[in-house]
Design a protein around this motif. Structure first.
Motif, PDB file in Angstrom:
ATOM      1  N   THR A 177       0.853  -1.198   0.000  1.00  0.00           N
ATOM      2  CA  THR A 177       0.000   0.000   0.000  1.00  0.00           C
ATOM      3  C   THR A 177       0.891   1.251   0.000  1.00  0.00           C
ATOM      4  OG1 THR A 177      -0.051   0.069   2.413  1.00  0.00           O
ATOM      5  CG2 THR A 177      -1.804  -1.180   1.331  1.00  0.00           C
ATOM      6  N   THR A 178       0.253   2.391  -0.191  1.00  0.00           N
ATOM      7  CA  THR A 178       1.052   3.624  -0.253  1.00  0.00           C
ATOM      8  C   THR A 178       1.734   3.906   1.084  1.00  0.00           C
ATOM      9  OG1 THR A 178      -1.028   4.740   0.109  1.00  0.00           O
ATOM     10  CG2 THR A 178      -0.117   4.835  -2.135  1.00  0.00           C
ATOM     11  N   ASP A 179       1.138   3.416   2.166  1.00  0.00           N
ATOM     12  CA  ASP A 179       1.837   3.595   3.451  1.00  0.00           C
ATOM     13  C   ASP A 179       2.666   2.354   3.826  1.00  0.00           C
ATOM     14  OD1 ASP A 179      -0.427   2.104   3.835  1.00  0.00           O
ATOM     15  OD2 ASP A 179      -0.994   3.037   5.726  1.00  0.00           O
ATOM     16  N   GLN A 180       3.100   1.645   2.787  1.00  0.00           N
ATOM     17  CA  GLN A 180       4.061   0.539   2.920  1.00  0.00           C
ATOM     18  C   GLN A 180       3.608  -0.610   3.835  1.00  0.00           C
ATOM     19  OE1 GLN A 180       6.745   3.511   3.366  1.00  0.00           O
ATOM     20  NE2 GLN A 180       6.938   3.519   1.155  1.00  0.00           N
ATOM     21  N   GLN A 181       2.370  -1.002   3.651  1.00  0.00           N
ATOM     22  CA  GLN A 181       1.868  -2.158   4.393  1.00  0.00           C
ATOM     23  C   GLN A 181       1.452  -3.227   3.387  1.00  0.00           C
ATOM     24  OE1 GLN A 181      -0.133  -1.647   7.797  1.00  0.00           O
ATOM     25  NE2 GLN A 181       0.766   0.336   8.190  1.00  0.00           N
ATOM     26  N   VAL A 182       1.391  -4.471   3.875  1.00  0.00           N
ATOM     27  CA  VAL A 182       0.828  -5.553   3.049  1.00  0.00           C
ATOM     28  C   VAL A 182      -0.190  -6.280   3.924  1.00  0.00           C
ATOM     29  CG1 VAL A 182       1.269  -7.638   1.725  1.00  0.00           C
ATOM     30  CG2 VAL A 182       2.969  -5.807   1.725  1.00  0.00           C
ATOM     31  N   HIS A 183      -1.456  -6.203   3.513  1.00  0.00           N
ATOM     32  CA  HIS A 183      -2.514  -6.829   4.315  1.00  0.00           C
ATOM     33  C   HIS A 183      -2.797  -8.220   3.751  1.00  0.00           C
ATOM     34  CE1 HIS A 183      -2.806  -3.040   6.279  1.00  0.00           C
ATOM     35  NE2 HIS A 183      -3.221  -2.420   5.189  1.00  0.00           N
ATOM     36  N   ASP A 184      -1.961  -9.169   4.110  1.00  0.00           N
ATOM     37  CA  ASP A 184      -2.045 -10.513   3.518  1.00  0.00           C
ATOM     38  C   ASP A 184      -2.855 -11.473   4.393  1.00  0.00           C
ATOM     39  OD1 ASP A 184      -0.037 -10.361   5.444  1.00  0.00           O
ATOM     40  OD2 ASP A 184       1.305 -11.752   4.435  1.00  0.00           O
ATOM     41  N   THR A 185      -4.104 -11.129   4.593  1.00  0.00           N
ATOM     42  CA  THR A 185      -4.985 -11.978   5.421  1.00  0.00           C
ATOM     43  C   THR A 185      -5.133 -13.379   4.819  1.00  0.00           C
ATOM     44  OG1 THR A 185      -6.731 -10.860   4.223  1.00  0.00           O
ATOM     45  CG2 THR A 185      -6.431 -10.219   6.513  1.00  0.00           C
ATOM     46  N   TYR A 186      -5.118 -13.471   3.471  1.00  0.00           N
ATOM     47  CA  TYR A 186      -5.239 -14.778   2.799  1.00  0.00           C
ATOM     48  C   TYR A 186      -4.074 -15.691   3.190  1.00  0.00           C
ATOM     49  CZ  TYR A 186      -2.587 -11.443   0.071  1.00  0.00           C
ATOM     50  OH  TYR A 186      -1.722 -10.435  -0.284  1.00  0.00           O
ATOM     51  N   ARG A 187      -2.895 -15.123   3.366  1.00  0.00           N
ATOM     52  CA  ARG A 187      -1.720 -15.931   3.747  1.00  0.00           C
ATOM     53  C   ARG A 187      -1.863 -16.402   5.199  1.00  0.00           C
ATOM     54  NH1 ARG A 187       1.809 -12.882   1.852  1.00  0.00           N
ATOM     55  NH2 ARG A 187       2.084 -14.162  -0.018  1.00  0.00           N
ATOM     56  N   ILE A 188      -2.302 -15.495   6.062  1.00  0.00           N
ATOM     57  CA  ILE A 188      -2.511 -15.856   7.473  1.00  0.00           C
ATOM     58  C   ILE A 188      -3.532 -16.992   7.544  1.00  0.00           C
ATOM     59  CG2 ILE A 188      -3.434 -15.016   9.684  1.00  0.00           C
ATOM     60  CD1 ILE A 188      -2.250 -12.232   8.928  1.00  0.00           C
ATOM     61  N   ASP A 189      -4.600 -16.848   6.785  1.00  0.00           N
ATOM     62  CA  ASP A 189      -5.663 -17.855   6.785  1.00  0.00           C
ATOM     63  C   ASP A 189      -5.110 -19.223   6.336  1.00  0.00           C
ATOM     64  OD1 ASP A 189      -8.503 -18.456   6.954  1.00  0.00           O
ATOM     65  OD2 ASP A 189      -8.314 -18.825   4.784  1.00  0.00           O
ATOM     66  N   TYR A 190      -4.324 -19.208   5.277  1.00  0.00           N
ATOM     67  CA  TYR A 190      -3.728 -20.449   4.746  1.00  0.00           C
ATOM     68  C   TYR A 190      -2.846 -21.095   5.810  1.00  0.00           C
ATOM     69  CZ  TYR A 190      -0.706 -23.387   1.757  1.00  0.00           C
ATOM     70  OH  TYR A 190      -0.012 -24.441   1.198  1.00  0.00           O
ATOM     71  N   LEU A 191      -1.938 -20.324   6.381  1.00  0.00           N
ATOM     72  CA  LEU A 191      -0.975 -20.891   7.335  1.00  0.00           C
ATOM     73  C   LEU A 191      -1.675 -21.336   8.619  1.00  0.00           C
ATOM     74  CD1 LEU A 191       1.930 -18.330   6.792  1.00  0.00           C
ATOM     75  CD2 LEU A 191       1.864 -20.700   5.992  1.00  0.00           C
ATOM     76  N   ARG A 192      -2.621 -20.546   9.069  1.00  0.00           N
ATOM     77  CA  ARG A 192      -3.357 -20.888  10.301  1.00  0.00           C
ATOM     78  C   ARG A 192      -4.017 -22.272  10.160  1.00  0.00           C
ATOM     79  NH1 ARG A 192      -7.166 -16.674  10.621  1.00  0.00           N
ATOM     80  NH2 ARG A 192      -5.974 -15.556  12.200  1.00  0.00           N
ATOM     81  N   LYS A 193      -4.666 -22.476   9.030  1.00  0.00           N
ATOM     82  CA  LYS A 193      -5.380 -23.753   8.823  1.00  0.00           C
ATOM     83  C   LYS A 193      -4.401 -24.920   8.750  1.00  0.00           C
ATOM     84  CE  LYS A 193      -9.500 -21.951   6.592  1.00  0.00           C
ATOM     85  NZ  LYS A 193      -9.945 -21.374   5.313  1.00  0.00           N
ATOM     86  N   HIS A 194      -3.262 -24.718   8.135  1.00  0.00           N
ATOM     87  CA  HIS A 194      -2.281 -25.808   8.050  1.00  0.00           C
ATOM     88  C   HIS A 194      -1.651 -26.098   9.406  1.00  0.00           C
ATOM     89  CE1 HIS A 194      -2.713 -25.209   3.696  1.00  0.00           C
ATOM     90  NE2 HIS A 194      -2.203 -26.413   3.573  1.00  0.00           N
ATOM     91  N   ILE A 195      -1.350 -25.037  10.159  1.00  0.00           N
ATOM     92  CA  ILE A 195      -0.726 -25.267  11.477  1.00  0.00           C
ATOM     93  C   ILE A 195      -1.724 -25.951  12.414  1.00  0.00           C
ATOM     94  CG2 ILE A 195       0.281 -24.111  13.500  1.00  0.00           C
ATOM     95  CD1 ILE A 195       1.510 -22.050  11.541  1.00  0.00           C
ATOM     96  N   ALA A 196      -3.001 -25.596  12.310  1.00  0.00           N
ATOM     97  CA  ALA A 196      -4.020 -26.249  13.153  1.00  0.00           C
ATOM     98  C   ALA A 196      -4.080 -27.746  12.858  1.00  0.00           C
ATOM     99  CB  ALA A 196      -5.384 -25.596  12.908  1.00  0.00           C
ATOM    100  N   GLN A 197      -3.960 -28.123  11.594  1.00  0.00           N
ATOM    101  CA  GLN A 197      -3.998 -29.546  11.232  1.00  0.00           C
ATOM    102  C   GLN A 197      -2.721 -30.256  11.679  1.00  0.00           C
ATOM    103  OE1 GLN A 197      -6.551 -31.282  10.115  1.00  0.00           O
ATOM    104  NE2 GLN A 197      -7.815 -29.440  10.153  1.00  0.00           N
TER     105      GLN A 197
END
Ligand code: BGP
Length: 485
Positions: free
Chosen positions: A394-414
């Motif tokens: 983003t213009t204020d130098q952020q990356v809102h990668d909720t899709y990545r968090i969601d992917y990793l969260r589900k794999h770590i839970a399994q």
């Protein structure tokens, strides 16, 4: 009285971290005496789902060698970890990494591959990296061969197709084990060894044969040489550095039957066995019977030296690691997948897929962990898992990668569920904690990281590093030892 118990969560010494490979992060392809590698003669592709890795011929290698730039060959530039390693390791430490998986480029130590003495400047770079990791109490997990070898060995003897490469490789591994003795507790021999049946990127052998049969024969022969080199590396490590452990590494791709039709179930079992065959050899120390049948039926004849079977039997790996990105589906009348490749195989209507067509299957990770633990009874290590995506800064130098968090969260839970099932799991290194060059496409824009790197597909950008939202999330996961997902 028998009172059943089970582990409630991850062990206290669970190894959380991330994984990279030299040719995808380091850059500095022509510095400090380094030789060019097989990975650095592979062109980038503009076709998102196309695999760029296997369009290599002797003449395309010659063209690449004549081109002394990195414009067409992004794996030469990586993300300049070679000069940013202090900053990058500091960021890994900030997330709380316990382990960092990286590969040592064979070509930094042996630029052409057949030298008798190592290049000390190459060793010095990895000394610096390992010292930096140890400052933060991050344990190194070193891959000895991650999809690359000195291109000199391809030109001289067609890579792993030649038995002579075993001695070249074991000269390299002996130097590594002696030099880093007491400083590297974990090693892997060949990254995703099973993908050697797909060709050049893993075997360093160009397609020299005319028929599909002869090509397959050559690839299985190259793999056999890797199996022997891996077993001999295990022998060396145990003699040189008895406290260190060494593992195998498989691109694990579980195959499901398309229907409950027993014929489909049986077809899926055949595919699954063919995926696990590689770990069977490295962990159990022999070729499984079902592969002998496959070889006989396909008229594949392996050249073995008299001691080869003894070597495999005497030096199995200490632990088993694998990458996990997707599962696939098959049925009895599916065309035979002798020459499988990523993102091929059947679609599963219950699964979503990534932008690159990789079918996302967290539950499959639990299934696979249980299956592999049952089959081998050796400690397991998930050394790659992650989501390639088109991130936006983003213009204020952020990356809102909720899709990545969601992917990793589900794999770590399994993964946690598998630990509760009783699977002995050593650790988890997600793939690409810092954005890097994609292996299959040589793109920069297929990003995996917790850390964003300002560089585009053309190699333009400041190379500045920015923390994505997932950076803070993973920090929390590690701090809570996987409790706070
Ligand atoms: C594995 C490789 C890695 C890595 C990862 C993601 O197969 O071991 O090197 O790149 O896959 O693949 P890609 O980069 O093609 O998205």
């Amino acid at each position: 009285m028998y009172k059943p118990t089970y582990p409630k969560t991850f062990p206290k010494d669970f190894l959380w971290g991330g994984a990279t490979a030299a040719n995808q992060v380091e850059g500095a392809w022509n510095e400090a005496g380094k030789g060019l590698t097989t990975a650095e003669v592979v062109k980038k592709t503009t076709d998102r789902k196309h695999m760029s890795m296997d369009d290599v011929t002797i003449s395309s290698i010659q063209t690449a060698l004549d081109d002394q730039t990195d414009t067409m060959y992004p794996k030469r530039r990586g993300v300049d970890f070679y000069h940013h390693y202090k900053e990058d390791i500091k960021l890994f430490a900030e997330m709380g990494f316990k382990v960092y998986r990286f590969s040592i480029a064979w070509s930094r130590l042996f630029p052409k591959g057949d030298e008798l003495k190592p290049n000390s400047d190459g060793l010095a770079f990895y000394d610096r990296v390992i010292d930096e990791l140890r400052r933060y109490h991050i344990q190194p997990l070193v891959t000895l061969s991650h999809y690359e070898m000195p291109i000199g060995l391809t030109l001289k003897q067609n890579g792993w197709a030649s038995r002579a490469t075993i001695a070249d490789f074991n000269r390299f591994t002996e130097v590594v084990f002696k030099h880093f003795k007491g400083r590297v507790p974990y090693y892997l021999t060949f990254n995703e060894i099973n993908t050697g049946t797909w060709g050049f990127h893993a075997t360093g052998a160009v397609d020299t044969e005319n028929s599909a049969h002869d090509q397959m024969q050559l690839r299985y022969q190259a793999l056999h040489h890797q199996f022997i080199a891996s077993a001999l590396a295990t022998k060396q490590l145990h003699a040189i550095d008895p406290d260190a452990k060494i593992g195998s590494m498989l691109a694990r791709m579980q195959t499901y039957p398309a229907t409950p039709n027993p014929a489909d179930v049986q077809a899926a079992q055949v595919e699954d066995d063919k995926n696990l065959f590689f770990t069977d050899v490295q962990a159990r120390g022999e070729y499984p019977e079902f592969m002998n049948r496959f070889f006989a039926e396909n008229d594949i004849q392996l050249q073995m030296a008299p001691d080869d079977q003894t070597i495999l039997a005497k030096y199995p790996v200490d632990f088993i690691s694998f990458s996990y990105y997707m599962t696939t589906v098959t049925q009895a009348d599916a065309p035979e997948q002798v020459n499988g490749n990523m993102a091929t195989g059947g679609r599963n209507p219950y699964l979503e897929e990534s932008d690159w067509g990789w079918q996302i299957d967290p539950v499959g990770l639990r299934v696979t962990l249980n299956e592999m633990w049952d089959r081998y009874r050796k400690p397991l290590f998930v050394v790659e898992n992650g989501l390639g995506a088109l991130d936006q800064l983003t213009t204020d130098q952020q990356v809102h990668d909720t899709y990545r968090i969601d992917y990793l969260r589900k794999h770590i839970a399994q993964m946690k569920a598998a630990v509760q099932d009783g699977v002995q799991l050593m650790g988890y290194t997600m793939w690409g904690p810092i954005d890097l060059i994609s292996f299959s496409t040589s793109e920069m824009s297929k990003r995996y990281g917790f850390i964003y790197v300002d560089q585009d597909d053309a190699g333009k950008g400041s190379l500045k590093r920015y923390k994505k939202d997932s950076f803070y999330w993973y920090q929390k996961v590690i701090k809570s030892n996987g409790e706070d997902l």
